[in-house]
Design an enzyme around this catalytic site. Structure first.
Site, PDB file in Angstrom:
ATOM      1  CG  ASP A 123       8.539 -24.128  17.763  1.00 39.65           C
ATOM      2  OD1 ASP A 123       7.913 -23.414  18.566  1.00 39.65           O
ATOM      3  OD2 ASP A 123       8.839 -25.320  18.005  1.00 39.65           O
ATOM      4  CD  GLU A 171       7.979 -28.611  19.945  1.00 38.13           C
ATOM      5  OE1 GLU A 171       9.143 -28.338  19.599  1.00 38.13           O
ATOM      6  OE2 GLU A 171       7.491 -28.190  21.023  1.00 38.13           O
TER       7      GLU A 171
END
Length: 356
Positions: A235, A212
């Site tokens: 996140d 990511e």
């Protein structure tokens, strides 16, 4: 907060795995997921997801995705003195890199490193210049390039921050590395434990993507593999609350982050209404968040025919450094929010999210 939660936070954050080198986190997640889901599958880049099937074979599929990787460095070359030049993997402020402990992961083993700095004694009389990561060398104590190579050091090896995660004095706050995004890894694992034995109105695909931090790469393969109908990213984002501004985005202790906009995604009206209704009906504290960076939801919501997506986040101070500081009550709020979403997401919800 239980002792089990504290121990899990320590374990996930102290594991070492930068983008493309997430092996230890993936192995740990697979071990923890076993027995909690119906199937465990991996995509072609290494993302790992547990599948908890709904009893309704026509139920929609909800993907809950953390990301395993953390920021770090990669060896680009070795000097004649045995020090390493590096490439940043993920975003770094060069002023927080010097004089820190790291681990280099080589084919022959893992070894300690320290990032170089110039002591003030040697700076006297010199003009100050802006610092870049190109100016910082990584020192394993080797005497030469040949000795470093004898220990297995090669260009392409991963370099990871080496930090112990600790609780602060008030016991509400933790500090350690990689809460971005071992927050999401921790939440996914605790959620699956909480859901053990429960039936769901949708098929849950819960796990973590890779890479990511280097361009939201892993989620693209994962979404194409699992074909979810909706996507939730979990996140961590930067807190901006040091001056006490109550209007700042990302305030520790004010609840989970309801991300309404970032450079790659706008939260839809339908999804925003669903999230707010869920949070307020369950008395879960939340705060609106506008971000200068994206999450895996940026990639996911544009794939296939378009996927309703959202981010359930938490704030942390000093992310992308060795010492991220975060609050346990924000984590608990996010965990409860995700639990409520997973328990209520059904075909009717999906139809509402797509009712433009």
């Amino acid at each position: 907060m239980t002792e089990e939660t504290i121990e899990l936070i320590k374990r996930t954050t102290e594991l070492q795995g930068i983008s493309g080198f997430e092996h230890s986190i993936r192995d740990f997640m697979r071990e923890e997921m076993t027995g909690l889901v119906d199937e465990i599958e991996m995509d072609g880049l290494g993302g790992l997801f547990g599948i908890k099937k709904s009893s309704d074979e026509h139920a929609p599929k909800l993907m809950l995705a953390a990301h395993m990787d953390e920021v770090g460095f990669m060896v680009s070359s070795i000097t004649s003195k045995g020090l390493m030049k590096v490439l940043p993997i993920g975003g770094w402020n060069p002023y927080v890199v010097s004089s820190q402990r790291f681990t280099i992961q080589t084919k022959k083993g893992n070894y300690p490193l320290v990032s170089s700095s110039v002591p003030p004694h040697l700076l006297k009389g010199k003009k100050s210049e802006s610092l870049s990561i190109d100016d910082i060398l990584f020192d394993g104590g080797f005497e030469s390039k040949e000795e470093a190579e004898e220990y297995g050091v090669r260009p392409g090896d991963a370099i990871v921050p080496d930090v112990e995660t600790i609780q602060m004095a008030n016991k509400k706050t933790f500090v350690g590395k990689a809460w971005d995004n071992r927050y999401g890894v921790t939440l996914v694992l605790e959620l699956l434990k909480k859901l053990k034995g429960e039936s769901l109105p949708s098929t849950l695909i819960a796990g973590a993507n890779v890479q990511e931090e280097v361009g939201l790469r892993g989620t693209k393969g994962a979404v194409r593999k699992f074909q979810p109908d909706a996507f939730l990213a979990v996140d961590c984002s930067p807190a901006n609350d040091l001056n006490g501004d109550k209007e700042a985005f990302g305030r520790l202790g004010d609840g989970f982050l309801l991300r309404i906009q970032d450079p790659g995604m706008l939260l839809s009206k339908e999804m925003k209404d669903y999230l707010i209704d869920t949070a307020e009906s369950n008395n879960i504290p939340y705060q609106y968040f506008v971000s200068k960076g994206g999450t895996d939801a940026v990639a996911a919501h544009q794939l296939n025919e378009g996927i309703p997506s959202a981010v359930i986040g938490v704030p942390a101070r000093y992310i992308h450094t060795h010492q991220s500081l975060f609050r346990i009550d924000d984590y608990e709020a996010a965990k409860e929010m995700v639990y409520q979403l997973v328990k209520t997401f059904d075909q009717s919800t999906l139809d509402t999210l797509k009712k433009f």
